[in-house]
Design a protein around this motif. Sequence first.
Motif, PDB file in Angstrom:
ATOM      1  N   LEU A 148     -10.608  -6.044   7.938  1.00 12.13           N
ATOM      2  CA  LEU A 148     -11.261  -6.226   6.682  1.00 12.13           C
ATOM      3  C   LEU A 148     -11.240  -4.689   6.277  1.00 12.13           C
ATOM      4  N   LEU A 149     -11.356  -3.675   7.037  1.00 12.95           N
ATOM      5  CA  LEU A 149     -11.266  -2.286   6.862  1.00 12.95           C
ATOM      6  C   LEU A 149      -9.991  -1.908   5.960  1.00 12.95           C
ATOM      7  N   GLN A 150      -8.941  -2.606   6.508  1.00 11.73           N
ATOM      8  CA  GLN A 150      -7.715  -2.351   5.509  1.00 11.73           C
ATOM      9  C   GLN A 150      -7.625  -3.050   4.264  1.00 11.73           C
ATOM     10  N   THR A 151      -8.619  -3.783   3.753  1.00 10.51           N
ATOM     11  CA  THR A 151      -8.551  -4.183   2.551  1.00 10.51           C
ATOM     12  C   THR A 151      -9.169  -3.525   1.539  1.00 10.51           C
ATOM     13  N   ILE A 152      -9.978  -2.572   1.964  1.00  9.37           N
ATOM     14  CA  ILE A 152     -10.612  -1.577   1.324  1.00  9.37           C
ATOM     15  C   ILE A 152     -10.003  -0.688   0.674  1.00  9.37           C
ATOM     16  N   GLU A 153     -10.183  -0.338  -0.736  1.00 12.76           N
ATOM     17  CA  GLU A 153      -9.635   0.551  -1.489  1.00 12.76           C
ATOM     18  C   GLU A 153     -10.507   1.750  -1.269  1.00 12.76           C
ATOM     19  N   ILE A 154      -9.949   2.744  -0.588  1.00 11.82           N
ATOM     20  CA  ILE A 154     -10.848   3.990  -0.568  1.00 11.82           C
ATOM     21  C   ILE A 154     -10.585   4.897  -1.520  1.00 11.82           C
ATOM     22  N   GLU A 155      -9.357   4.754  -2.184  1.00 14.86           N
ATOM     23  CA  GLU A 155      -8.942   5.774  -3.227  1.00 14.86           C
ATOM     24  C   GLU A 155      -8.039   4.687  -4.191  1.00 14.86           C
ATOM     25  N   PRO A 156      -7.770   5.040  -5.407  1.00 18.30           N
ATOM     26  CA  PRO A 156      -7.052   4.174  -6.206  1.00 18.30           C
ATOM     27  C   PRO A 156      -5.699   3.943  -5.591  1.00 18.30           C
ATOM     28  N   GLU A 157      -5.247   2.879  -5.186  1.00 16.30           N
ATOM     29  CA  GLU A 157      -4.245   2.138  -4.526  1.00 16.30           C
ATOM     30  C   GLU A 157      -3.842   3.023  -3.251  1.00 16.30           C
ATOM     31  N   VAL A 158      -5.064   3.372  -2.681  1.00 17.47           N
ATOM     32  CA  VAL A 158      -4.867   3.784  -1.105  1.00 17.47           C
ATOM     33  C   VAL A 158      -5.884   2.945  -0.436  1.00 17.47           C
ATOM     34  N   TYR A 159      -5.041   2.647   0.629  1.00 18.22           N
ATOM     35  CA  TYR A 159      -6.038   1.758   1.587  1.00 18.22           C
ATOM     36  C   TYR A 159      -6.045   2.363   2.991  1.00 18.22           C
ATOM     37  N   MET A 160      -6.921   1.864   3.857  1.00 23.12           N
ATOM     38  CA  MET A 160      -6.977   2.515   5.224  1.00 23.12           C
ATOM     39  C   MET A 160      -5.908   2.257   6.132  1.00 23.12           C
ATOM     40  N   ASP A 161      -5.563   3.235   6.741  1.00 19.00           N
ATOM     41  CA  ASP A 161      -4.396   2.849   7.748  1.00 19.00           C
ATOM     42  C   ASP A 161      -4.789   2.215   8.729  1.00 19.00           C
ATOM     43  N   GLN A 162      -4.139   1.328   9.711  1.00 17.97           N
ATOM     44  CA  GLN A 162      -4.426   0.547  10.556  1.00 17.97           C
ATOM     45  C   GLN A 162      -5.123   1.412  11.978  1.00 17.97           C
TER      46      GLN A 162
END
Length: 352
Positions: A148-162
């Motif tokens: 779930l954490l990896q589906t969150i867009e923390i910045e435009p087009e940037v997602y959390m690293d595993q």
Amino acid sequence: MTQLQQTERSKQAGVALILALLVVALVAAIAVELSWKFDLSVTRSANRWYGVQADAYLLGAEEVGVFLLETDADEDSKDGILSDTLTEIWATPQQFPTDEGWLRASLEDAQGRFNINALVKKAQKPNGNKTPAPWQKWTAAQRRFIRLLQTIEIEPEVYMDQQVAMSLTEAVIDWVDKDSKVTGFGGAESDYYGQLEPPFVIANRPMISVSELNIIRGMTPQLYQALLPLVIALPDEEATLNVNTMPFELIRTINSKTELYPSTVDDAQYIFEERGAGFDDIEAFKTSGAVDQVVGGGGGNTNLDTDGLGVASKYFLMLGDTAVGETIRQRKTLLHREGSKVTILRRTDANF
């Protein structure tokens, strides 16, 4: 009249004028003060009255929610299919006119959100002396949270690293578990929180509100706001995640148990579309064509870990707001349904 007498009369007239002006100023000040206090008193009285009215309307909305959930439970009992879906009457938002404005209320399946307290369980070590595979170090719920954490867009087009997602999951585990042992490399116990400014005392118990996530090591305001509509802190760590009501982001947490990455958007869309009106039981979900294609493992879907998944719910959120006078008042209520009996557990203006 002599010059001296005229001067004396002029002085007396000047003093009288000054006294008159002082009296006028004093009366004006008293009038303004009384007027301000009167307006404040009227406003307070109106707010108290509107508050009483709003509470009455919101309590009425709760009663409607209780009735709908009890009716749904009775119908499920008659049909013999114990499942909750977004096509049932309780899932339809309601809006009513009132004498003072309007009242809106909607019921949401609280088990359609990820229960943050489900992370408290520890992963079981494999039998024998085998070295556990990376995925075996986590429970099914913990793997879903990492995805779930990896589906969150923390910045435009940037997602959390595993790896970051795993570290944050370890920090949440340490917050809700009972021991003081640091989990992995990303965990944090009292030594970490006690050195913060200001210092915090770690809970070491299940969360009462997801607002506690704000304190967790590695959490950011942006990430918290993105997670807020997807997570909840339920009093029961065994409460299952309802596959019939969970949103698209949580559908992406459905993947092979050996994978810590979320499923793709296209794969999740396939599951979402096949879900349709919902599954009658978890076995029907497990063996569905969409899940089989995404997860693999054949018709029995041995690659899908269904621990913590379900199709029926006991916990629901009533989200209500009402316009009374010139203000809008809101309330969230956590409801618990056992059989066909519904009870109110908590009310809040914040988050569960």
